[in-house]
Design a protein around this motif. Structure first.
Motif, PDB file in Angstrom:
ATOM      1  N   ASN A 149       0.808  -1.220   0.000  1.00 33.67           N
ATOM      2  CA  ASN A 149       0.000   0.000   0.000  1.00 33.67           C
ATOM      3  C   ASN A 149       0.840   1.268   0.000  1.00 33.67           C
ATOM      4  O   ASN A 149       0.407   2.303  -0.517  1.00 33.67           O
ATOM      5  N   ASP A 150       2.024   1.217   0.591  1.00 31.96           N
ATOM      6  CA  ASP A 150       2.855   2.422   0.608  1.00 31.96           C
ATOM      7  C   ASP A 150       3.265   2.818  -0.809  1.00 31.96           C
ATOM      8  O   ASP A 150       3.306   4.000  -1.151  1.00 31.96           O
ATOM      9  N   VAL A 151       3.542   1.819  -1.655  1.00 31.41           N
ATOM     10  CA  VAL A 151       3.885   2.083  -3.052  1.00 31.41           C
ATOM     11  C   VAL A 151       2.687   2.667  -3.800  1.00 31.41           C
ATOM     12  O   VAL A 151       2.794   3.684  -4.497  1.00 31.41           O
ATOM     13  N   LEU A 152       1.526   2.036  -3.653  1.00 32.28           N
ATOM     14  CA  LEU A 152       0.357   2.459  -4.431  1.00 32.28           C
ATOM     15  C   LEU A 152      -0.259   3.756  -3.911  1.00 32.28           C
ATOM     16  O   LEU A 152      -0.936   4.468  -4.655  1.00 32.28           O
ATOM     17  N   THR A 153      -0.011   4.079  -2.652  1.00 39.87           N
ATOM     18  CA  THR A 153      -0.440   5.378  -2.141  1.00 39.87           C
ATOM     19  C   THR A 153       0.299   6.490  -2.875  1.00 39.87           C
ATOM     20  O   THR A 153      -0.291   7.512  -3.256  1.00 39.87           O
ATOM     21  N   ARG A 154       1.577   6.291  -3.103  1.00 35.88           N
ATOM     22  CA  ARG A 154       2.356   7.272  -3.861  1.00 35.88           C
ATOM     23  C   ARG A 154       1.950   7.272  -5.343  1.00 35.88           C
ATOM     24  O   ARG A 154       1.850   8.317  -5.968  1.00 35.88           O
ATOM     25  N   GLU A 186     -10.214   9.981 -10.494  1.00 33.39           N
ATOM     26  CA  GLU A 186     -11.192   9.923  -9.399  1.00 33.39           C
ATOM     27  C   GLU A 186     -10.576  10.460  -8.119  1.00 33.39           C
ATOM     28  O   GLU A 186      -9.441  10.125  -7.779  1.00 33.39           O
ATOM     29  N   PRO A 187     -11.300  11.307  -7.407  1.00 32.75           N
ATOM     30  CA  PRO A 187     -10.727  11.957  -6.209  1.00 32.75           C
ATOM     31  C   PRO A 187     -10.389  10.955  -5.107  1.00 32.75           C
ATOM     32  O   PRO A 187     -11.079   9.952  -4.925  1.00 32.75           O
ATOM     33  N   ILE A 188      -9.295  11.230  -4.436  1.00 33.35           N
ATOM     34  CA  ILE A 188      -8.902  10.431  -3.275  1.00 33.35           C
ATOM     35  C   ILE A 188      -8.269  11.371  -2.264  1.00 33.35           C
ATOM     36  O   ILE A 188      -7.452  12.223  -2.621  1.00 33.35           O
ATOM     37  N   THR A 198      -9.877   6.744   2.817  1.00 37.48           N
ATOM     38  CA  THR A 198      -8.722   6.702   1.925  1.00 37.48           C
ATOM     39  C   THR A 198      -8.404   5.275   1.514  1.00 37.48           C
ATOM     40  O   THR A 198      -8.192   4.978   0.329  1.00 37.48           O
ATOM     41  N   GLU A 199      -8.372   4.367   2.485  1.00 34.26           N
ATOM     42  CA  GLU A 199      -8.064   2.967   2.199  1.00 34.26           C
ATOM     43  C   GLU A 199      -9.105   2.351   1.269  1.00 34.26           C
ATOM     44  O   GLU A 199      -8.764   1.577   0.376  1.00 34.26           O
ATOM     45  N   LYS A 200     -10.370   2.716   1.481  1.00 33.20           N
ATOM     46  CA  LYS A 200     -11.445   2.190   0.631  1.00 33.20           C
ATOM     47  C   LYS A 200     -11.286   2.693  -0.804  1.00 33.20           C
ATOM     48  O   LYS A 200     -11.385   1.923  -1.772  1.00 33.20           O
ATOM     49  N   ALA A 201     -11.026   3.987  -0.944  1.00 34.20           N
ATOM     50  CA  ALA A 201     -10.870   4.566  -2.281  1.00 34.20           C
ATOM     51  C   ALA A 201      -9.646   3.997  -2.980  1.00 34.20           C
ATOM     52  O   ALA A 201      -9.680   3.705  -4.184  1.00 34.20           O
ATOM     53  N   LEU A 202      -8.558   3.813  -2.229  1.00 29.53           N
ATOM     54  CA  LEU A 202      -7.333   3.254  -2.805  1.00 29.53           C
ATOM     55  C   LEU A 202      -7.559   1.829  -3.283  1.00 29.53           C
ATOM     56  O   LEU A 202      -7.139   1.451  -4.385  1.00 29.53           O
ATOM     57  N   LYS A 203      -8.234   1.043  -2.472  1.00 36.75           N
ATOM     58  CA  LYS A 203      -8.514  -0.347  -2.840  1.00 36.75           C
ATOM     59  C   LYS A 203      -9.358  -0.418  -4.113  1.00 36.75           C
ATOM     60  O   LYS A 203      -9.114  -1.252  -4.990  1.00 36.75           O
ATOM     61  N   GLN A 204     -10.348   0.467  -4.218  1.00 41.73           N
ATOM     62  CA  GLN A 204     -11.200   0.487  -5.415  1.00 41.73           C
ATOM     63  C   GLN A 204     -10.385   0.845  -6.655  1.00 41.73           C
ATOM     64  O   GLN A 204     -10.541   0.233  -7.719  1.00 41.73           O
ATOM     65  N   LYS A 205      -9.514   1.821  -6.533  1.00 36.60           N
ATOM     66  CA  LYS A 205      -8.661   2.213  -7.659  1.00 36.60           C
ATOM     67  C   LYS A 205      -7.767   1.047  -8.087  1.00 36.60           C
ATOM     68  O   LYS A 205      -7.630   0.758  -9.282  1.00 36.60           O
ATOM     69  N   ILE A 206      -7.163   0.399  -7.114  1.00 35.06           N
ATOM     70  CA  ILE A 206      -6.259  -0.724  -7.402  1.00 35.06           C
ATOM     71  C   ILE A 206      -7.005  -1.835  -8.135  1.00 35.06           C
ATOM     72  O   ILE A 206      -6.569  -2.319  -9.180  1.00 35.06           O
ATOM     73  N   ASN A 207      -8.142  -2.249  -7.583  1.00 33.73           N
ATOM     74  CA  ASN A 207      -8.885  -3.366  -8.177  1.00 33.73           C
ATOM     75  C   ASN A 207      -9.395  -3.045  -9.577  1.00 33.73           C
ATOM     76  O   ASN A 207      -9.336  -3.894 -10.484  1.00 33.73           O
ATOM     77  N   ARG A 208      -9.875  -1.842  -9.770  1.00 34.75           N
ATOM     78  CA  ARG A 208     -10.389  -1.465 -11.086  1.00 34.75           C
ATOM     79  C   ARG A 208      -9.264  -1.371 -12.107  1.00 34.75           C
ATOM     80  O   ARG A 208      -9.427  -1.722 -13.274  1.00 34.75           O
ATOM     81  N   SER A 209      -8.099  -0.904 -11.672  1.00 33.52           N
ATOM     82  CA  SER A 209      -6.947  -0.841 -12.578  1.00 33.52           C
ATOM     83  C   SER A 209      -6.468  -2.233 -12.948  1.00 33.52           C
ATOM     84  O   SER A 209      -6.134  -2.505 -14.102  1.00 33.52           O
ATOM     85  N   LEU A 210      -6.452  -3.124 -11.980  1.00 32.43           N
ATOM     86  CA  LEU A 210      -6.040  -4.504 -12.240  1.00 32.43           C
ATOM     87  C   LEU A 210      -7.020  -5.204 -13.171  1.00 32.43           C
ATOM     88  O   LEU A 210      -6.625  -6.066 -13.967  1.00 32.43           O
TER      89      LEU A 210
END
Length: 379
Positions: A149-154, A186-188, A198-210
């Motif tokens: 998560n530290d990588v994908l947060t950046r 999409e705003p985060i 923040t964690e919820k929005a990040l997870k959604q971005k990650i999954n949709r990108s994957l």
């Protein structure tokens, strides 16, 4: 920056052992270093597993310990137990993790850039241990998302949106590229006061990108990493970028059995009976036999299957000071006949409720405890 080391911690549990086998077989060109942080309080099955693993891998699993222990005749746990004046470790004071796991690991890596491979599975919802040291980067090969998560947060930080959009161009085009840009825009909010959102929005971005393409997403992140200080920044390529495997619990047991390394005996369920009702218990984790994260049914398992170890665990308790492994209950109280019966019946009831819900994790009958506890110890 020098080439990163590739390190993998062996806990004595199923997931880390299976990860070592999986990576060894799939990526023979990577020079993996294996290590084990021995507390001196492991079950014999843990040491047996490591011996079989060494034989399969054709490499030693390096035993780590802190420098101050070399002049002591005591095992690590007893040494630090005395240092902390009989204060037992607990979820609130995990000196065992700090002194016997993290410290020797970070001393082992020193300041070298290192990739730490972590055995969290694709059916688990937890992040795992991420070092605070900038030279250590965690990778999760069993998951759909291999990045921490530290990588994908950046990566998804709005400040980097333009640069990341340019990296996406190298791997996506047409509608797929447009979809990635929409996700990126999409705003985060990275306000610390809104951590859950923040964690919820990040997870959604990650999954949709994957969803749009795993190898392409991985290669975009890899390009981004070249602008950072992470260990992978200096690498021309990384073999795991194209890996789309997602391994779950069944896969772990399959790998262990098919390799011949085998599954530690303490995972095998043992049947018991209470008032005509049948139940099963086992141990859900590796680590110290008196781990404070284990559930009461696991303490009963230890009492009935390893009574000599249970007695040793009792010797560390100090009821006068309220130093007990289980909050508000000593082990002496825990093994009174009526209490044992109560714990077993409660365990049967919980197991039956899980079965009635058709849970996808029916093998995890121990109240989900496999996903609890210290990420460093139980990977």
């Amino acid at each position: 920056m020098s080439k990163p080391r590739h390190v993998l911690g062996i806990s004595g549990g199923k997931d880390s052992a299976a990860l070592a086998i999986y990576l060894n077989d799939r990526y023979p060109n990577i020079n993996f270093e294996y290590y084990f942080c021995d507390t001196g309080k492991e079950l014999d099955e843990t040491y047996q597993l490591i011996e079989r693993l060494e034989s399969y891998l054709g490499k030693k699993v390096l035993k780590l310990e802190n420098e101050e222990l070399k002049s002591s005749n005591e095992d690590p746990f007893d040494y630090y137990y005395k240092s902390f004046r009989g204060y037992l470790p607990s979820p609130q004071a995990r000196w065992c993790t700090a002194m016997m796991k993290l410290k020797p690991f970070e001393n082992f890596v020193k300041k070298d850039p290192a990739i730490s491979y972590v055995g969290i599975r694709g059916d688990e919802e937890r992040e795992g241990y991420i070092s605070r040291e900038a030279n250590i980067q965690s990778i999760f090969p069993f998951r759909r998302n291999i990045w921490s998560n530290d990588v994908l947060t950046r990566f998804f930080n709005p400040e980097n949106e333009k640069a990341v959009a340019d990296y996406f161009k190298n791997y996506y085009n047409g509608k797929r590229y447009d979809r990635q840009l929409d996700i990126l825009a999409e705003p985060i909010d990275f306000n610390r006061n809104n951590k859950t959102a923040t964690e919820k929005a990040l997870k959604q971005k990650i999954n949709r990108s994957l969803d749009i393409g795993i190898p392409e997403f991985n290669r975009t992140v890899f390009e981004f990493l070249k602008t950072t200080e992470y260990p992978l920044a200096t690498e021309l390529d990384f073999e795991l970028l194209d890996n789309e495997d997602v391994l779950i619990r069944d896969d772990i047991f399959r790998i262990l059995r098919e390799s011949g390394v085998g599954v530690p005996e303490y995972y095998n369920k043992i049947e018991f009976e209470v008032d005509g009702e049948k139940g099963e218990y086992a141990r859900s984790r590796s680590g110290c036999f008196f781990c404070f994260f284990q559930q009461k049914i696991e303490w009963i398992w230890l009492y009935e299957q390893h009574p000599e170890l249970f007695k040793k665990a009792m010797q560390y308790e100090n009821e006068d000071e309220l130093f007990t492994w289980v909050p508000n209950e000593s082990l002496a109280e825990l093994i009174k006949p009526e209490r044992v019966k109560q714990i077993k019946k409660g365990h049967i009831d919980r197991s039956n409720r899980k079965k009635s819900k058709s849970s996808p994790y029916l093998l995890d009958i121990l109240e989900g405890t496999e996903r609890d506890g210290c990420n460093t110890c139980f990977l």
